[in-house]
Write an enzyme that holds these catalytic residues in place. Structure first.
Site, short mmCIF file in Angstrom:
data_model
loop_
_atom_site.label_atom_id
_atom_site.label_comp_id
_atom_site.label_asym_id
_atom_site.label_seq_id
_atom_site.Cartn_x
_atom_site.Cartn_y
_atom_site.Cartn_z
N HIS A 21 -94.20 5.94 21.04
CA HIS A 21 -95.04 7.12 20.82
C HIS A 21 -94.36 8.00 19.76
O HIS A 21 -93.30 7.63 19.23
CB HIS A 21 -95.32 7.87 22.13
CG HIS A 21 -94.10 8.35 22.86
ND1 HIS A 21 -93.15 9.16 22.29
CD2 HIS A 21 -93.68 8.14 24.14
CE1 HIS A 21 -92.22 9.43 23.18
NE2 HIS A 21 -92.49 8.81 24.30
N HIS A 24 -90.54 8.76 19.84
CA HIS A 24 -89.64 7.72 19.34
C HIS A 24 -89.63 7.74 17.81
O HIS A 24 -88.59 7.62 17.17
CB HIS A 24 -90.09 6.34 19.83
CG HIS A 24 -90.18 6.23 21.32
ND1 HIS A 24 -91.34 5.84 21.96
CD2 HIS A 24 -89.28 6.49 22.29
CE1 HIS A 24 -91.13 5.85 23.28
NE2 HIS A 24 -89.89 6.24 23.51
N CYS A 130 -82.33 5.37 39.46
CA CYS A 130 -83.70 5.50 38.95
C CYS A 130 -83.91 4.41 37.91
O CYS A 130 -83.21 4.39 36.88
CB CYS A 130 -83.94 6.88 38.32
SG CYS A 130 -85.53 6.94 37.45
N CYS A 133 -84.98 5.75 34.42
CA CYS A 133 -83.87 6.23 33.59
C CYS A 133 -82.81 5.14 33.41
O CYS A 133 -81.93 5.29 32.58
CB CYS A 133 -83.15 7.42 34.23
SG CYS A 133 -84.15 8.87 34.50
N CYS A 155 -87.00 11.26 41.15
CA CYS A 155 -86.24 11.54 39.93
C CYS A 155 -86.88 12.74 39.24
O CYS A 155 -88.11 12.77 39.06
CB CYS A 155 -86.28 10.32 39.02
SG CYS A 155 -85.83 10.68 37.32
N HIS A 158 -88.72 11.35 35.96
CA HIS A 158 -89.87 10.46 36.07
C HIS A 158 -90.85 10.81 37.19
O HIS A 158 -91.93 10.21 37.27
CB HIS A 158 -89.40 9.00 36.21
CG HIS A 158 -88.81 8.46 34.94
ND1 HIS A 158 -87.48 8.58 34.63
CD2 HIS A 158 -89.39 7.84 33.89
CE1 HIS A 158 -87.25 8.05 33.45
NE2 HIS A 158 -88.39 7.60 32.96
N LYS A 305 -92.21 17.30 28.12
CA LYS A 305 -91.75 16.22 27.25
C LYS A 305 -92.84 15.16 27.20
O LYS A 305 -93.32 14.69 28.23
CB LYS A 305 -90.48 15.60 27.83
CG LYS A 305 -89.96 14.44 27.01
CD LYS A 305 -88.74 13.82 27.66
CE LYS A 305 -88.26 12.64 26.84
NZ LYS A 305 -87.82 11.52 27.63
N LYS A 308 -95.00 8.29 27.78
CA LYS A 308 -96.05 7.35 28.15
C LYS A 308 -96.25 7.36 29.66
O LYS A 308 -97.36 7.28 30.14
CB LYS A 308 -95.67 5.93 27.70
CG LYS A 308 -95.65 5.74 26.20
CD LYS A 308 -97.03 5.68 25.62
CE LYS A 308 -97.64 4.31 25.89
NZ LYS A 308 -98.89 4.14 25.14
#
Ligand code: MSP
Length: 520
Positions: A21, A24, A130, A133, A155, A158, A305, A308
């Site tokens: 995305h 990145h 996790c 992560c 987490c 996430h 943040k 995806k």
């Protein structure tokens, strides 16, 4: 044109569980702008990027899709991650995959070296993990779940439940490196940047470091631990080593000593891995620590943040298909202070495209070139007398060149662009005040007209040289239209204001064409 000094810069290597995305792409563009800049300053610049392909996250995604993890990784690398480099115009010198033999073999060498030197022991890990992560978690890293996860600990990043591991693992004696790390941050204040990130890392290490579990034994998608093939290397330990295996560690000493140490550009979420674990690993192996680790901010969508997994990801091509890769690069480097978070919005992108790229820079270039064609038959004049206003433009060219170079040395990409934009703005003001179209009406003003057009052409050439790392496509077109000699990336950026001009201009298409329909 290399002056011998090396500038080795890296991006993180990206997980191949999903497609890229714009977050990145942002990391890629920042590293690429810095690499192009240093290359154009005559340094031996080397940009490394690549993919992180081992670990449970990739294994699970592949299994869910009914393919082997290697097949999944191959598919994602070829269809998504390598194409991303084209989409945003990255000029990388290498692309490493953690499944490359050069990586696997030399990562094992590194591990064996640490084992032989007594930095690794057998232990038992019991605690949280996790998979999102790929990180061991402390209870303090967890928050209360909501929705379907009410009553569970999830987490914080996430928002999904963590897993409880109980495994026999190999441990790296990271705790023994805390004092040396603190001395490193103290003696070398630029090692971790920006300053807020540095302070956070220091207070984290001051609380004391635990040893790190560096192997997993409950699945087998990873690099085998060389002395015990019932374990695979913990994915982060494996991934961090890409920076040295790609640079020749263990197999090309000459290359390694030429390139290492590196400048690492990473997102702030993975700063600790790079500023704590990674230098500790290198200290243990008696390898020089990185030159610096820079943690950039996040692209936010709706205040969070972009990711995806939270369904807020925007594909880079959604932007480049409409605005082009140059606009993508310019927008994210200009609008966000490098090191801080930034909110993305289509409105802001569209507004900056129109006012800064199309009207500010593109129009300036088209107008000046069109006037040289119209009033001088395309021949760039060679005046000998200059006014104070012309000299002021010359001074701004020098100031922009110096200030931008100085900002880039601090990795302040947004400041470099802002310094260059002062020249764009001043040139626009200069043209408005000098009114070359009015001067052209009276042959008595010929000398003055020529001085003005020459000054404007010089300014444009300086802009082409300075903006080449940021907007390589538009500046290459401009360079050609100005009759510049040679390839633009070969023209020294640290001497941009002294570029030697061509003799004729040729017509220039609109550098940043009008965009009719807004996208959303
Ligand atoms: N595989 C690890 C890195 C290993 S490096 C030895 C990893 N991969 S990742 O694909 O999840 O993330 C790669 C980079 O993308 C990180 O630097 C991360 O910060 C960045 N970004 C992911 N989402 C982002 C935003 N929304 N905004 C800016 N950067 C973001 O972590």
């Amino acid at each position: 044109m290399s002056d011998g000094s090396s500038f080795y810069i890296t991006t993180p290597i990206f997980y191949v569980n999903d497609v890229p995305h714009i977050g990145h792409a942002y990391t890629e563009v920042a590293a690429d702008v810095l690499a192009r800049w240093h290359r154009q300053a005559g340094e031996d610049a080397w940009l490394l990027t690549g993919t992180d392909e081992h670990g449970q996250k990739i294994l699970r995604t592949a299994t869910a899709n009914g393919v082997t993890p290697k097949e999944w990784a191959d598919r994602l690398v070829e269809t998504a991650w390598k194409p991303l480099l084209q989409t945003v115009d990255i000029q990388n010198d290498d692309f490493i995959r953690t499944t490359d033999e050069r990586h696997e073999v030399n990562a094992q060498k590194f591990l064996q070296h640490l084992y032989d030197a007594g930095h690794i022991y057998t232990g038992e890990y019991e605690g949280f993990y996790c998979v999102g992560c790929e990180e061991y978690k402390q209870p303090s890293d967890l928050i209360d779940g909501t929705g379907e996860f009410v009553g569970q600990q999830v987490c914080a990043i996430h928002s999904i439940p963590v897993e409880l591991l109980h495994e026999k693992n190999y441990f790296f004696r990271m705790s023994t490196f805390a004092d040396r790390l603190l001395a490193l941050y103290e003696d070398n204040p630029d090692f971790v940047q920006p300053a807020a990130a540095r302070n956070e890392v220091i207070s984290f290490v001051k609380q004391g470091l635990s040893d790190l579990s560096i192997s997993r034994s409950s699945f087998d998608w990873g690099i085998k631990v060389p002395w015990d093939d019932s374990h695979v290397v913990y994915v982060w330990f494996d991934a961090l080593l890409n920076y040295v295996t790609a640079a020749g560690y263990g197999h090309d000493d000459e290359k390694f000593s030429r390139l290492w140490p590196a400048t690492h550009i990473v997102g702030k979420d993975i700063l600790r891995f790079h500023a704590v674990i990674w230098p500790a690993m290198l200290l243990a192996a008696d390898i020089e620590v990185p030159r610096r680790v820079f943690g950039h901010g996040w692209l936010l969508v709706g205040g969070e943040k972009m990711s995806k997994s939270k369904l807020t990801g925007i594909a880079p091509s959604q932007i480049t298909d409409t605005f082009g890769s140059d606009a993508f690069r310019y927008y994210f480097m200009r609008a966000i202070s490098f090191g801080q978070d930034g909110s993305f919005s289509w409105e802001d992108l569209s507004a900056r495209y129109q006012s800064e790229l199309a009207n500010g820079f593109g129009n300036l270039a088209s107008r000046v070139i069109a006037m040289v064609v119209r009033y001088c038959d395309g021949e760039i004049p060679t005046p000998t007398v200059f006014s104070e206003d012309d000299e002021l433009i010359r001074a701004t060219e020098k100031r922009a060149t110096d200030a931008a170079g100085e900002a880039i040395a601090r990795l302040a990409i947004h400041e470099a662009i802002a310094a260059i934009w002062e020249l764009v703005d001043e040139l626009n003001g200069y043209i408005t005040i000098q009114e070359p179209w009015a001067l052209a009406k009276d042959p008595a003003n010929r000398a003055r007209l020529e001085a003005v057009l020459f000054t404007a052409v010089r300014g444009l050439g300086t802009l082409a040289v300075l903006l080449s790392p940021v907007v390589p496509q538009a500046t290459a077109k401009l360079w050609q239209a100005l009759g510049g000699t040679g390839e633009l990336p070969d023209v020294r950026i640290d001497q941009a204001w002294q570029w030697t001009g061509g003799t004729h201009v040729s017509p220039l298409e609109a550098l940043f064409p009008r965009i009719e329909a807004m996208v959303g």
